[in-house]
Design an enzyme around this catalytic site. Structure first.
Site, PDB file in Angstrom:
ATOM      1  N   SER A  28      36.973  37.168  30.772  1.00 31.65           N
ATOM      2  CA  SER A  28      37.900  38.061  30.076  1.00 31.65           C
ATOM      3  C   SER A  28      37.688  37.906  28.590  1.00 31.65           C
ATOM      4  O   SER A  28      37.189  36.870  28.119  1.00 31.65           O
ATOM      5  CB  SER A  28      39.349  37.703  30.430  1.00 31.65           C
ATOM      6  N   TYR A  44      46.267  31.684  31.517  1.00 29.63           N
ATOM      7  CA  TYR A  44      45.238  32.672  31.859  1.00 29.63           C
ATOM      8  C   TYR A  44      44.029  32.527  30.943  1.00 29.63           C
ATOM      9  O   TYR A  44      42.872  32.490  31.392  1.00 29.63           O
ATOM     10  CB  TYR A  44      45.826  34.078  31.761  1.00 29.63           C
TER      11      TYR A  44
END
Length: 242
Positions: free
Chosen positions: A112, A125
């Site tokens: 990501s 995350y």
């Protein structure tokens, strides 16, 4: 194409869509990527029935927002089990078979932009995705002499179901549902389709790219992380509108 999901219906739907898109053959295999034994059985079954995979895509992931101090040990475990250990299991079990076959291959790990863009809103995350990025770099170095490429894909805001299923630490169920709906709406307005990420994955495999930022904001953040990291640190202090 072998589509894997812990939800058998989702795996079957993906396999069906792959066939419609022109894949000569596509099968569905249910498995939870965070479960080591389930992944070992999956790797053995796939190898026995279909052969050694040529391209492995580790794509499973879950979202978790909230303050670091609101994030419980159980929250951390859940995120790391899927986002990091799922990738480790896939690379270890399928990557080893690629290496033993001796005919090359490619491993794609979906990280990501959060892997290199710090934010106060996504500590767990972001940490999991940063680990995936570094794992990919290390594995790429190790497998380079065996003709096996490793690519880390780093999307930004992409319109997928992860927004509506993401969890938020430190809030009650009603507030979590509100935040999920808001995130899904914002990502929907952004409307960057997952098909463009798929196209970026294909380009990354063909070009044997090490890191592929996807979406304009991911590319800008990647450039800033290399040339102006201080700017990213200042941006990280801004409270998320979600």
């Amino acid at each position: 194409v072998v589509a894997v999901d812990r939800d058998p219906e989702s795996a079957a739907r993906t396999a069906q869509e792959a066939r419609r898109a022109g894949a000569p053959a596509a099968w569905a295999e249910p498995a939870d990527v965070s479960d080591e034994q389930a992944m070992e059985k999956l790797a053995e079954r796939v190898t026995t029935e279909y052969g050694v995979v040529d391209v492995l895509v580790n794509n499973a992931g879950i979202g978790l927002g909230g303050s670091f101090f609101d994030t419980t040990p159980e929250d951390w475990k859940q995120v790391l089990d899927v986002n990091l250990w799922g990738v480790i299991h896939g690379c270890r079990l399928f990557g080893r078979r690629m290496a033993e076959r001796g005919q090359g291959g490619h491993i794609v790990n979906v990280a990501s932009a959060a892997a290199y863009q710090p934010t106060r809103a996504l500590p767990a995350y972001s940490t999991s995705k940063a680990a995936v990025l570094m794992l990919s770099e290390c594995l790429r170095a190790e497998l380079a002499g065996q003709g096996i490429g490793v690519t880390a894909i780093c999307p930004g805001f992409v319109n997928t179901a992860i927004t509506s299923t993401a969890r938020f630490a430190g809030v009650d169920a009603e507030e979590e549902r509100r935040l999920q709906k808001r995130a899904a709406r914002l990502y929907g307005l952004r409307n960057y389709p997952p098909e463009k990420v798929a196209a970026a994955i294909l380009r990354g495999v063909v070009r044997d790219a090490a890191v592929v930022p996807v979406t304009p904001e991911a590319r800008v953040a990647y450039a800033l992380s290399r040339w102006m990291p201080g700017a990213l640190r200042r941006i990280a202090r801004v409270k998320s509108p979600v």
